[in-house]
Design a protein around this motif. Structure first.
Motif, PDB file in Angstrom:
ATOM      1  N   LEU A 170     -33.307 151.610  -0.034  1.00 49.16           N
ATOM      2  CA  LEU A 170     -32.079 151.310  -0.770  1.00 49.16           C
ATOM      3  C   LEU A 170     -32.324 150.225  -1.806  1.00 49.16           C
ATOM      4  O   LEU A 170     -33.120 149.314  -1.585  1.00 49.16           O
ATOM      5  N   ASN A 171     -31.582 150.302  -2.900  1.00 51.77           N
ATOM      6  CA  ASN A 171     -31.499 149.183  -3.823  1.00 51.77           C
ATOM      7  C   ASN A 171     -30.162 148.465  -3.613  1.00 51.77           C
ATOM      8  O   ASN A 171     -29.096 149.083  -3.743  1.00 51.77           O
ATOM      9  N   GLU A 172     -30.215 147.188  -3.293  1.00 54.89           N
ATOM     10  CA  GLU A 172     -29.030 146.337  -3.246  1.00 54.89           C
ATOM     11  C   GLU A 172     -27.843 146.963  -2.508  1.00 54.89           C
ATOM     12  O   GLU A 172     -26.813 147.251  -3.122  1.00 54.89           O
ATOM     13  N   PRO A 173     -27.979 147.151  -1.208  1.00 54.98           N
ATOM     14  CA  PRO A 173     -26.825 147.675  -0.461  1.00 54.98           C
ATOM     15  C   PRO A 173     -25.592 146.770  -0.565  1.00 54.98           C
ATOM     16  O   PRO A 173     -24.472 147.256  -0.407  1.00 54.98           O
ATOM     17  N   TRP A 174     -25.782 145.484  -0.871  1.00 56.59           N
ATOM     18  CA  TRP A 174     -24.613 144.614  -1.096  1.00 56.59           C
ATOM     19  C   TRP A 174     -23.745 145.190  -2.213  1.00 56.59           C
ATOM     20  O   TRP A 174     -22.515 145.282  -2.083  1.00 56.59           O
ATOM     21  N   CYS A 175     -24.365 145.572  -3.322  1.00 58.82           N
ATOM     22  CA  CYS A 175     -23.606 146.151  -4.450  1.00 58.82           C
ATOM     23  C   CYS A 175     -22.995 147.487  -4.057  1.00 58.82           C
ATOM     24  O   CYS A 175     -21.814 147.742  -4.330  1.00 58.82           O
ATOM     25  N   ALA A 176     -23.809 148.355  -3.435  1.00 58.65           N
ATOM     26  CA  ALA A 176     -23.310 149.689  -3.088  1.00 58.65           C
ATOM     27  C   ALA A 176     -22.086 149.587  -2.187  1.00 58.65           C
ATOM     28  O   ALA A 176     -21.101 150.314  -2.359  1.00 58.65           O
ATOM     29  N   ALA A 177     -22.131 148.657  -1.232  1.00 60.68           N
ATOM     30  CA  ALA A 177     -21.025 148.527  -0.282  1.00 60.68           C
ATOM     31  C   ALA A 177     -19.851 147.746  -0.878  1.00 60.68           C
ATOM     32  O   ALA A 177     -18.706 148.214  -0.863  1.00 60.68           O
ATOM     33  N   PHE A 178     -20.131 146.564  -1.403  1.00 59.48           N
ATOM     34  CA  PHE A 178     -19.035 145.632  -1.708  1.00 59.48           C
ATOM     35  C   PHE A 178     -18.493 145.747  -3.128  1.00 59.48           C
ATOM     36  O   PHE A 178     -17.330 145.434  -3.372  1.00 59.48           O
ATOM     37  N   LEU A 179     -19.340 146.181  -4.089  1.00 58.85           N
ATOM     38  CA  LEU A 179     -18.787 146.487  -5.411  1.00 58.85           C
ATOM     39  C   LEU A 179     -18.224 147.911  -5.410  1.00 58.85           C
ATOM     40  O   LEU A 179     -17.264 148.206  -6.112  1.00 58.85           O
ATOM     41  N   GLY A 180     -18.822 148.774  -4.584  1.00 58.92           N
ATOM     42  CA  GLY A 180     -18.372 150.172  -4.530  1.00 58.92           C
ATOM     43  C   GLY A 180     -17.099 150.381  -3.730  1.00 58.92           C
ATOM     44  O   GLY A 180     -16.226 151.163  -4.129  1.00 58.92           O
ATOM     45  N   TYR A 181     -16.970 149.685  -2.589  1.00 59.80           N
ATOM     46  CA  TYR A 181     -15.833 149.914  -1.682  1.00 59.80           C
ATOM     47  C   TYR A 181     -15.013 148.652  -1.423  1.00 59.80           C
ATOM     48  O   TYR A 181     -14.029 148.700  -0.695  1.00 59.80           O
ATOM     49  N   GLY A 182     -15.468 147.503  -1.983  1.00 56.74           N
ATOM     50  CA  GLY A 182     -14.779 146.233  -1.728  1.00 56.74           C
ATOM     51  C   GLY A 182     -13.844 145.860  -2.857  1.00 56.74           C
ATOM     52  O   GLY A 182     -12.626 145.908  -2.712  1.00 56.74           O
ATOM     53  N   PRO A 193     -11.500 146.330   2.006  1.00 56.69           N
ATOM     54  CA  PRO A 193     -12.398 145.306   2.573  1.00 56.69           C
ATOM     55  C   PRO A 193     -13.078 145.739   3.870  1.00 56.69           C
ATOM     56  O   PRO A 193     -14.310 145.634   3.984  1.00 56.69           O
ATOM     57  N   ALA A 194     -12.301 146.241   4.831  1.00 55.14           N
ATOM     58  CA  ALA A 194     -12.918 146.638   6.103  1.00 55.14           C
ATOM     59  C   ALA A 194     -13.864 147.817   5.874  1.00 55.14           C
ATOM     60  O   ALA A 194     -14.991 147.844   6.380  1.00 55.14           O
ATOM     61  N   GLY A 195     -13.412 148.778   5.075  1.00 54.01           N
ATOM     62  CA  GLY A 195     -14.254 149.952   4.789  1.00 54.01           C
ATOM     63  C   GLY A 195     -15.558 149.568   4.116  1.00 54.01           C
ATOM     64  O   GLY A 195     -16.599 150.187   4.340  1.00 54.01           O
ATOM     65  N   SER A 196     -15.526 148.523   3.286  1.00 55.23           N
ATOM     66  CA  SER A 196     -16.750 148.133   2.586  1.00 55.23           C
ATOM     67  C   SER A 196     -17.781 147.549   3.544  1.00 55.23           C
ATOM     68  O   SER A 196     -18.990 147.749   3.377  1.00 55.23           O
ATOM     69  N   LEU A 197     -17.305 146.854   4.560  1.00 50.71           N
ATOM     70  CA  LEU A 197     -18.228 146.289   5.551  1.00 50.71           C
ATOM     71  C   LEU A 197     -18.792 147.402   6.442  1.00 50.71           C
ATOM     72  O   LEU A 197     -19.973 147.390   6.808  1.00 50.71           O
ATOM     73  N   ILE A 198     -17.950 148.380   6.738  1.00 54.10           N
ATOM     74  CA  ILE A 198     -18.421 149.540   7.501  1.00 54.10           C
ATOM     75  C   ILE A 198     -19.454 150.310   6.665  1.00 54.10           C
ATOM     76  O   ILE A 198     -20.488 150.751   7.174  1.00 54.10           O
ATOM     77  N   ALA A 199     -19.183 150.423   5.367  1.00 51.10           N
ATOM     78  CA  ALA A 199     -20.154 151.076   4.472  1.00 51.10           C
ATOM     79  C   ALA A 199     -21.488 150.335   4.493  1.00 51.10           C
ATOM     80  O   ALA A 199     -22.559 150.954   4.490  1.00 51.10           O
ATOM     81  N   ALA A 200     -21.442 148.998   4.508  1.00 50.47           N
ATOM     82  CA  ALA A 200     -22.678 148.208   4.561  1.00 50.47           C
ATOM     83  C   ALA A 200     -23.475 148.567   5.811  1.00 50.47           C
ATOM     84  O   ALA A 200     -24.705 148.754   5.758  1.00 50.47           O
ATOM     85  N   HIS A 201     -22.785 148.681   6.928  1.00 48.90           N
ATOM     86  CA  HIS A 201     -23.483 149.035   8.172  1.00 48.90           C
ATOM     87  C   HIS A 201     -24.104 150.431   8.066  1.00 48.90           C
ATOM     88  O   HIS A 201     -25.244 150.644   8.483  1.00 48.90           O
ATOM     89  N   HIS A 202     -23.373 151.373   7.499  1.00 50.98           N
ATOM     90  CA  HIS A 202     -23.903 152.737   7.390  1.00 50.98           C
ATOM     91  C   HIS A 202     -25.075 152.806   6.400  1.00 50.98           C
ATOM     92  O   HIS A 202     -26.008 153.589   6.594  1.00 50.98           O
ATOM     93  N   LEU A 203     -25.020 151.997   5.355  1.00 48.02           N
ATOM     94  CA  LEU A 203     -26.170 151.921   4.441  1.00 48.02           C
ATOM     95  C   LEU A 203     -27.401 151.427   5.203  1.00 48.02           C
ATOM     96  O   LEU A 203     -28.499 151.989   5.076  1.00 48.02           O
ATOM     97  N   LEU A 204     -27.218 150.371   5.985  1.00 47.32           N
ATOM     98  CA  LEU A 204     -28.344 149.842   6.759  1.00 47.32           C
ATOM     99  C   LEU A 204     -28.852 150.869   7.764  1.00 47.32           C
ATOM    100  O   LEU A 204     -30.072 151.022   7.965  1.00 47.32           O
ATOM    101  N   LEU A 205     -27.935 151.593   8.369  1.00 47.35           N
ATOM    102  CA  LEU A 205     -28.324 152.648   9.317  1.00 47.35           C
ATOM    103  C   LEU A 205     -29.129 153.723   8.578  1.00 47.35           C
ATOM    104  O   LEU A 205     -30.162 154.199   9.074  1.00 47.35           O
ATOM    105  N   GLY A 206     -28.679 154.094   7.396  1.00 42.16           N
ATOM    106  CA  GLY A 206     -29.417 155.072   6.589  1.00 42.16           C
ATOM    107  C   GLY A 206     -30.818 154.577   6.284  1.00 42.16           C
ATOM    108  O   GLY A 206     -31.795 155.331   6.376  1.00 42.16           O
TER     109      GLY A 206
END
Ligand code: PNW
Length: 461
Positions: A170-182, A193-206
Motif C-alpha cells: 500500500l501507499n499511505e493507507p492514512w490518506c486512503a482511509a482518512f482523506l478517502g472516508y474521513g 469518522p468511524a468508517g474511516s478507522l474501520i477502513a484503515a484496519h481493512h487496508l492493513l489487513l489487505g
C-alpha cells in the motif's frame, strides 16, 4: 556523459538506491484503454467540486503511451530506481476475477524497459485507484476488499515477480482511509469518522494478506509497505497539548506502523479505535495477519506538525477522534502546496523509527516539493527552491544514517509534474516539467542537479 563526477562531500552507503517515484492515476492517462475498468478516482474527479478546476486523470502525463520516452529520460538522468504503481482496474476491471492480459502487458513492458536501462523497478500495488466496482460494495469499509486486494496482489506478483524485486503493498493507507472516508477530500469522498478507522484496519489487513501472496510468487523479492510519517510536537507541555500530540501521533504514525512491524495494535491504539468505532471490527487473527514480516519500511515524508489541544471541533477531520486538535502555524517557509518545510523532521522521524523498531531497513519512498515554477524566456526552469528542499532533506537522511537509521534508498517525488489529486494539475511536484497541452517534457534544473547527486552517490560540497 563520460565525465567522472568529483567525489561527493557526503557519500551515502554503497549500493544506496537513487530513484524517482510516480503513481499510476497521476501520470498514465488512457483511462479507457485496453479494458481498464473505472476506479474511484475516475468517479470522484468527475463529481463537480471535488478536484480543483474540474481536473481529472483522463490524459494526465500520457505516460501510458509515452513510458519508453520517460524511461529513457530517467536513464539519461542517471536514475538507479523507479517507483511506480500498478492500476488495479487495469488488471481486474471489476476488482475480481482473472487478470486482463493487456493490463499486465503494459507493466511487463515497462519493467522490461527499466531493466534494459539498469533501473531497478520498485512496484507499489495500491496507490489509491480502487476499482469502482469494489467501492460499490462498500470499498475499504467492507472487510471483503482486503481479500480482493490479496487476490489482485497474487495476479500481479505471478506476472512480474520474476523481474521485480522490490514490492510495496500500500501507499499511505492514512490518506486512503482518512482523506478517502474521513474528511472526504480524496476518493471516494465519504465523511464517516468511524468508517474511516474501520477502513484503515481493512487496508492493513489487505497488506498483511498480500505479503505472503507476493512472497509465494517472488521468493527472492523484498516486500514492504509505504507509510506517510509526520513528527508531531505539542505546542506546550500542558496536558491538553500533550494529549493532542499523542492522539495525532497515534492516528498518523503508530496506528499503521506498530501493527505491521510488531504484529499487534498497542493498547492505546486499540482503545482509541474502540472508542471511535466500537468493538467487533478487529477479528482475533487479524493482528497476526497484519504482522506478516516485512523486509523494509517505505517512508514518505513531506512535513511535520505542531499541535494544541482544547479546540472546538471544526468540520470533518482526517484524524477520527481528534477533531478538537488545532494544527499551528510555526511560521516556517512553506512549499507551493502550503506545507511547512522542516528537513530536520525527516532526520528525527528516521531516527525515531530506527529506535522504536531496531533493525528495520527503510527506503525513503517519497520526498519532494511543489513550487510555482516559472518558465524562463529560453524555456528553462530554474527551480532553486526545489533544489534547496531536496538538498536539505538529503542532508537530513545522511545525518539519520549517521545516527543509526538503516536507510537503503531515496525516491524523489516526483519524476514528472502530474495530477496532484484534489489539487489537480495546479501543483507541480516534478523535476521534469510537463506541458499538459503538448505533453512535452522539459527537465528542470532540479532534474540535472539530482541526476548529478545520483551519479556521484552523494551531495556536492
Ligand atoms: C502523497 N495530505 O499524497 C502521495 O503519495 C502522492 O501521490 C502525492 O502526489 C504526494 O504525496 C504529494 O502530495 C498526499 O493532504 C496527499 O495530507 C495529500 C496529503 C498527504 C499526502
Amino acid at each position: 556523459a563520460g565525465l567522472t563526477p568529483p567525489p561527493a562531500a557526503s557519500a551515502f552507503p554503497p549500493g544506496f538506491l537513487w530513484g524517482v517515484a510516480t503513481s499510476a492515476y497521476q501520470i498514465e492517462g488512457a483511462v479507457g484503454q485496453d479494458g481498464r475498468g473505472a476506479s474511484i478516482w475516475d468517479t470522484f474527479s468527475r463529481t463537480p467540486g471535488k478536484v480543483a478546476n474540474g481536473h481529472n486523470g483522463d490524459v494526465a502525463a500520457d505516460h501510458y503511451a509515452r513510458y519508453e520516452q520517460d524511461v529513457a529520460l530517467m536513464s539519461e538522468l542517471g536514475m538507479g530506481g523507479y517507483r511506480f504503481s500498478v492500476a488495479w482496474p487495469r488488471i481486474q476491471p471489476d476488482g475480481r476475477g482473472p487478470a486482463d492480459a493487456r493490463g499486465l502487458d503494459f507493466y511487463s513492458r515497462l519493467v522490461d524497459s527499466l531493466l534494459e536501462k539498469n533501473i531497478r523497478p520498485a512496484l507499489t500495488l495500491y496507490h489509491w485507484d480502487l476499482p469502482q466496482a469494489l467501492e460499490d460494495e462498500g470499498g475499504w469499509r467492507n472487510r471483503d476488499t482486503a481479500f480482493r486486494f490479496a487476490e489482485y496482489a497474487q495476479l500481479v506478483s505471478e506476472a512480474l515477480g520474476d523481474r521485480v524485486k522490490l514490492w510495496g503493498t500500500l501507499n499511505e493507507p492514512w490518506c486512503a482511509a482518512f482523506l478517502g472516508y474521513g474528511n472526504g477530500i480524496h476518493a471516494p469522498g465519504a465523511v464517516d469518522p468511524a468508517g474511516s478507522l474501520i477502513a484503515a484496519h481493512h487496508l492493513l489487513l489487505g497488506h498483511g494478506l498480500a505479503v505472503p501472496a507476493v512472497r509465494a510468487a517472488a521468493p527472492d523479492a523484498e516486500v514492504g509497505i509505504t507509510l506517510n510519517f509526520y513528527p508531531v510536537d505539542a505546542d506546550t507541555q500542558s496536558s491538553a497539548d500533550l494529549d493532542a500530540a499523542h492522539r495525532i501521533d497515534l492516528l498518523q504514525n503508530r496506528l499503521f506502523l506498530d501493527p505491521v512491524v510488531e504484529g499487534a495494535y498497542p493498547a492505546d491504539v486499540r482503545e482509541h479505535f474502540e472508542r471511535v468505532c466500537g468493538t467487533g471490527h478487529i477479528e482475533p487473527e487479524d493482528e497476526k495477519i497484519i504482522g506478516a514480516p516485512v523486509d523494509f519500511l517505505g517512508v514518505n515524508y513531506y512535513t511535520s506538525y505542531r499541535v494544541a489541544g482544547g479546540g472546538e471541533p471544526s468540520g470533518p477531520s482526517p484524524w477520527p477522534g481528534a477533531e478538537d486538535v488545532r494544527f499551528l502555524d510555526r511560521g516556517l517557509p512553506r512549499t507551493g502546496i502550503g506545507w511547512e518545510i522542516d528537513s530536520d523532521g525527516l532526520r528525527r522521524q528516521l531516527v525515531r523509527i530506527s529506535q522504536d523498531h531496531p533493525g528495520l531497513p527503510m527506503y525513503i519512498t517519497e520526498n519532494g516539493a511543489a513550487f510555482d515554477d516559472t518558465v524562463d524566456a529560453d524555456g528553462g526552469i530554474d527551480d532553486a527552491d526545489r533544489i534547496a528542499y531536496i538538498d536539505g532533506h538529503l542532508r537530513a537522511v545522511h545525518q539519520a544514517i549517521g545516527e543509526g537509521a538503516d536507510v537503503r534508498g531515496y525516491f524523489l517525488w516526483s519524476l514528472l509534474d502530474n495530477f496532484e489529486w484534489a489539487e489537480g494539475y495546479g501543483m507541480r511536484f516534478g523535476i521534469v516539467r510537463v506541458d499538459f497541452e503538448t505533453q512535452q517534457r522539459t527537465p528542470k534544473k532540479s532534474a540535472l542537479w539530482y541526476g548529478n547527486v545520483a551519479v556521484a552517490g552523494g551531495l556536492p560540497h
